[in-house]
Design a protein around this motif. Structure first.
Motif, short mmCIF file in Angstrom:
data_model
loop_
_atom_site.label_atom_id
_atom_site.label_comp_id
_atom_site.label_asym_id
_atom_site.label_seq_id
_atom_site.Cartn_x
_atom_site.Cartn_y
_atom_site.Cartn_z
N GLY A 127 45.18 3.94 34.58
CA GLY A 127 44.40 3.78 33.37
C GLY A 127 43.18 2.90 33.56
N ILE A 128 42.29 3.02 32.61
CA ILE A 128 41.05 2.24 32.64
C ILE A 128 40.96 1.46 31.33
N VAL A 129 40.74 0.17 31.44
CA VAL A 129 40.60 -0.64 30.22
C VAL A 129 39.27 -0.25 29.57
N ASN A 130 39.33 0.16 28.31
CA ASN A 130 38.12 0.66 27.66
C ASN A 130 37.43 -0.39 26.79
N GLU A 131 36.38 0.02 26.12
CA GLU A 131 35.56 -0.90 25.31
C GLU A 131 36.36 -1.55 24.19
N ASN A 132 37.42 -0.89 23.75
CA ASN A 132 38.24 -1.46 22.68
C ASN A 132 39.34 -2.36 23.22
N LYS A 157 32.98 16.41 49.50
CA LYS A 157 33.52 15.12 49.93
C LYS A 157 32.60 13.98 49.46
N ALA A 158 31.31 14.19 49.61
CA ALA A 158 30.35 13.17 49.19
C ALA A 158 30.42 12.93 47.69
N LEU A 159 30.60 14.02 46.93
CA LEU A 159 30.70 13.89 45.48
C LEU A 159 31.96 13.12 45.09
N ASN A 160 33.04 13.41 45.81
CA ASN A 160 34.28 12.70 45.54
C ASN A 160 34.16 11.22 45.82
N GLN A 161 33.47 10.89 46.90
CA GLN A 161 33.27 9.49 47.26
C GLN A 161 32.45 8.78 46.19
N THR A 162 31.44 9.50 45.70
CA THR A 162 30.60 8.91 44.64
C THR A 162 31.43 8.68 43.39
N LEU A 163 32.27 9.65 43.07
CA LEU A 163 33.13 9.52 41.89
C LEU A 163 34.05 8.31 42.04
N MET A 164 34.67 8.19 43.20
CA MET A 164 35.57 7.06 43.49
C MET A 164 34.82 5.74 43.32
N HIS A 165 33.62 5.70 43.90
CA HIS A 165 32.82 4.49 43.86
C HIS A 165 32.47 4.14 42.41
N LYS A 166 32.03 5.14 41.67
CA LYS A 166 31.60 4.90 40.29
C LYS A 166 32.77 4.53 39.40
N ILE A 167 33.89 5.15 39.60
CA ILE A 167 35.07 4.80 38.78
C ILE A 167 35.51 3.38 39.13
N GLY A 168 35.48 3.06 40.40
CA GLY A 168 35.84 1.70 40.83
C GLY A 168 34.93 0.64 40.22
N GLU A 169 33.72 1.02 39.96
CA GLU A 169 32.73 0.08 39.40
C GLU A 169 32.90 -0.15 37.90
N LEU A 170 33.69 0.71 37.26
CA LEU A 170 33.82 0.59 35.80
C LEU A 170 34.37 -0.77 35.39
N ASP A 171 33.74 -1.33 34.41
CA ASP A 171 34.25 -2.56 33.82
C ASP A 171 33.90 -2.50 32.35
N LEU A 172 34.73 -1.81 31.60
CA LEU A 172 34.41 -1.54 30.20
C LEU A 172 35.01 -2.57 29.25
N ALA A 173 35.95 -3.37 29.75
CA ALA A 173 36.63 -4.32 28.87
C ALA A 173 35.64 -5.30 28.27
N PRO A 174 35.75 -5.53 26.95
CA PRO A 174 34.82 -6.49 26.35
C PRO A 174 35.11 -7.89 26.85
N GLU A 175 34.05 -8.62 27.10
CA GLU A 175 34.21 -9.99 27.60
C GLU A 175 34.99 -10.85 26.64
N SER A 176 34.80 -10.61 25.35
CA SER A 176 35.44 -11.45 24.33
C SER A 176 36.95 -11.35 24.34
#
Ligand code: SF4
Lengths: 132, 117
Positions: free
Chosen positions: A26-31, B43-62
């Protein structure tokens, strides 16, 4: 004669740390909820490298791996203490009616133990590991 | 109405499943590339996908706990540790949480929404 009760079924942990064999669940989302992937995703070094930048990967993602039972601090000896404690303490308004579409359910430790109640709170659970 | 009582806490009836998805489709119309090139690109597209998903940080700081225990804190999610070490950076905050939720000191902690203000 005493028989030792053996658990034949292998269970997976739906909130495992990132280590060898972990898959992205899973991915922690904006909520600040966790968006659960229907099918856990195999991850590779590329993912690990980019997920390890900034916050801990476990703060941004949820991973699944095998339930290590007594190898885990949360194992009470008979069951997983995490989901039990969550269900005992959770505020009612946090409980979801809709369940995530999730393919690990049949082998999930939490589901096996608590049924759909576990699924209803699953997306509110995050693994955070603070290391001082 | 069905007369069979269901234990709500152990129910395995999955009656309301939420479905959502994100789709990426890439199609190059009009050209046919050699199989090896297709595999390379894929393969290159998959690597990019992996990289981009790994970079996700959507959790609000608060959503994070305040590191200063003098300020009011509000945790609206559970803190989970299925691993070996779990220590809050702020020891005062940890002891406050343990006291509040009556969690054994050496144990990890799971904090319910609004449990502590
Ligand atoms: S006991 Fe619970 S937290 Fe520990 S590995 Fe098993 S399912 Fe995960």
């Amino acid at each position: 004669m005493q028989y030792i009760k053996m658990e034949s079924k292998k269970h997976v942990c739906p909130s495992a740390p990132l280590y060898e064999g972990s898959r992205l669940l899973g991915i922690v989302n904006e909520n600040n909820e966790v968006s659960i992937l229907t099918e856990p995703m195999e991850i590779d070094d590329v993912f690990i490298a980019s997920a390890s930048k900034g916050k801990l990967p476990e703060q941004k993602f949820r991973f699944t791996n095998k339930c290590v039972k007594s190898g885990c601090k949360q194992w009470t000896g008979e069951q997983c203490g995490v989901i039990k404690r969550v269900l005992e303490n959770i505020e009612q308004s946090t409980i979801k009616n809709e369940l995530p579409e999730c393919n690990i359910r049949s082998e999930c430790r939490w589901f096996d133990q608590e049924g759909i109640s576990a699924c209803k709170v699953c997306t509110s659970i995050k693994y955070i590991n603070y290391i001082s | 109405m069905n007369g069979v009582a269901e234990n709500p806490t152990k129910s395995r009836q999955l009656n309301s499943i939420k479905m959502s998805s994100t789709k990426f489709t890439l199609e190059l119309k009009g050209i046919e590339l050699p199989k090896s090139t297709q595999e390379e690109i894929s393969k290159a597209l998959n690597q990019t996908l992996m990289h981009k998903i790994g970079e996700l940080d959507l959790a609000p700081e608060s959503s994070e706990a305040h590191s200063n225990s003098n300020s009011p804190f509000y945790l609206n999610k559970f803190r989970i540790d299925g691993g070996e070490i779990a220590k809050l950076l702020n020891k005062d905050l940890l002891s406050q949480i343990e006291k509040e939720l009556k969690i054994p000191k050496e144990d990890n902690f799971y904090i319910a929404k609004n449990a502590i203000h």
